[in-house]
Motif scaffolding. Structure first.
Motif, mmCIF file in Angstrom:
data_model
loop_
_atom_site.group_PDB
_atom_site.id
_atom_site.type_symbol
_atom_site.label_atom_id
_atom_site.label_comp_id
_atom_site.label_asym_id
_atom_site.label_seq_id
_atom_site.Cartn_x
_atom_site.Cartn_y
_atom_site.Cartn_z
ATOM 1 N N TYR A 1 14.261 3.803 0.573
ATOM 2 C CA TYR A 1 14.472 4.174 1.972
ATOM 3 C C TYR A 1 13.160 4.104 2.750
ATOM 4 O O TYR A 1 13.119 3.609 3.881
ATOM 5 N N ALA A 2 12.088 4.589 2.144
ATOM 6 C CA ALA A 2 10.784 4.552 2.805
ATOM 7 C C ALA A 2 10.363 3.114 3.089
ATOM 8 O O ALA A 2 9.793 2.818 4.144
ATOM 9 N N ALA A 3 10.642 2.200 2.165
ATOM 10 C CA ALA A 3 10.259 0.799 2.359
ATOM 11 C C ALA A 3 10.955 0.211 3.572
ATOM 12 O O ALA A 3 10.346 -0.544 4.341
ATOM 13 N N LEU B 1 5.179 -4.593 1.563
ATOM 14 C CA LEU B 1 5.927 -3.924 0.503
ATOM 15 C C LEU B 1 5.031 -3.739 -0.722
ATOM 16 O O LEU B 1 5.052 -2.679 -1.365
ATOM 17 N N ARG B 2 4.249 -4.749 -1.043
ATOM 18 C CA ARG B 2 3.337 -4.659 -2.185
ATOM 19 C C ARG B 2 2.311 -3.536 -1.969
ATOM 20 O O ARG B 2 2.007 -2.768 -2.899
ATOM 21 N N VAL B 3 1.777 -3.434 -0.758
ATOM 22 C CA VAL B 3 0.805 -2.376 -0.467
ATOM 23 C C VAL B 3 1.431 -0.999 -0.698
ATOM 24 O O VAL B 3 0.832 -0.112 -1.333
ATOM 25 N N ALA C 1 8.916 -11.306 -6.306
ATOM 26 C CA ALA C 1 7.734 -12.121 -6.553
ATOM 27 C C ALA C 1 6.476 -11.420 -6.028
ATOM 28 O O ALA C 1 5.422 -11.448 -6.682
ATOM 29 N N ALA C 2 6.583 -10.812 -4.856
ATOM 30 C CA ALA C 2 5.423 -10.120 -4.281
ATOM 31 C C ALA C 2 5.014 -8.926 -5.133
ATOM 32 O O ALA C 2 3.816 -8.666 -5.312
#
Length: 261
Positions: free
Chosen positions: A163-165, A186-188, A257-258
């Motif tokens: 949800y946060a993403a 998203l990766r960060v 992938a990320a």
């Protein structure tokens, strides 16, 4: 008592007022359990939440006021830098870690509007989570504070993180909010949360279902005429969540992938 100042913003803020250095909000059957949870968080050193101060003479819950700015929708620039987004990931991880030692009161009642769709074994279950960690529930000031804990309830880490993403990256289908750097952001967020590889794979599978669950809530409660969900449905929020769910699913390979690169 000092004058009451209505607090606006968000989608569900009716009856929320500031009185001096406190906030007064309508209470519900879940309030005692939520207050016990917030007391626990502060007792173990998590200070990114308001302190509960009891119930006032009008039956409203009383919380400490958090000065600052809510980023959504007009100050999202506060979350643009990668280090600021990473701070969100660390804050959420700290919250979930702090929740590990909480034992709810025997008579705890929670407001559960959406059943947690995570796997309680594989997704970090057995804790109480916020269930609405988003840029409309974050106050950015001298310290950062998550607000609006009414939906706090037992759940899983990954359901909360999914949800946060959606809100903090954001993983949004709408052209005004869709980002070419969404996978990088998203990766960060996930790196800052310190999620392991198995968790990353599970998270990607939850991104679409978490957004779809919001659509389903609005559709169900709107059909029953329950506010504020019926109003939000009329304003198009249901369609927005549906589109975001499709967007998250369509680009699942990109997110994976990320996160695994």
């Amino acid at each position: 008592m000092p004058d009451e100042m209505p607090l606006t913003g968000g989608n569900v803020s009716a009856g929320v007022v500031r009185v001096g250095d406190t906030v007064r909000r309508p209470a519900g059957p879940w309030t005692p359990a939520v207050h016990a949870y917030l007391d626990h968080l502060h007792a173990v050193g998590f200070d990114a939440a308001p302190r509960p101060l009891g119930i006032d003479e009008r039956g409203r819950e009383v919380l400490t006021y958090a000065p600052g700015v809510v980023p959504w929708p007009d100050r999202f620039d506060l979350l643009e830098p990668a280090d600021q987004l990473a701070r969100v990931g660390r804050l959420l991880r700290d919250l979930h870690d702090a929740a590990e030692g909480f034992t709810p009161p025997a008579d705890a009642r929670w407001q559960v509007l959406i059943p947690d769709g995570g796997d309680p074994v594989r997704d970090g279950g057995g804790i109480v989570v916020h269930h609405d960690p988003a840029p409309w529930n974050l106050v950015v000031g001298d310290r950062w504070v998550l607000i609006d804990w009414d939906m706090a309830a037992p759940g899983t880490r990954l359901w909360d993180l999914a949800y946060a993403a959606r809100g903090f990256v954001p993983l949004a289908a709408h052209p005004d909010w869709r980002r070419p750097d969404a996978s990088d952001r998203l990766r960060v967020l996930v790196d800052a949360y310190r999620l392991d590889e198995a968790g990353r794979r599970r998270l990607v599978r939850l991104l679409a279902s978490r957004a779809a669950a919001m659509h389903d809530l609005l559709a169900r409660e709107s059909a029953r005429g329950v506010e504020p969900w019926a109003r939000l449905w009329r304003e198009g929020h249901g369609e927005s969540w549906r589109a975001d769910a499709e967007y998250a699913a369509t680009h699942a390979d990109r997110w994976l992938a990320a996160l695994l690169d």
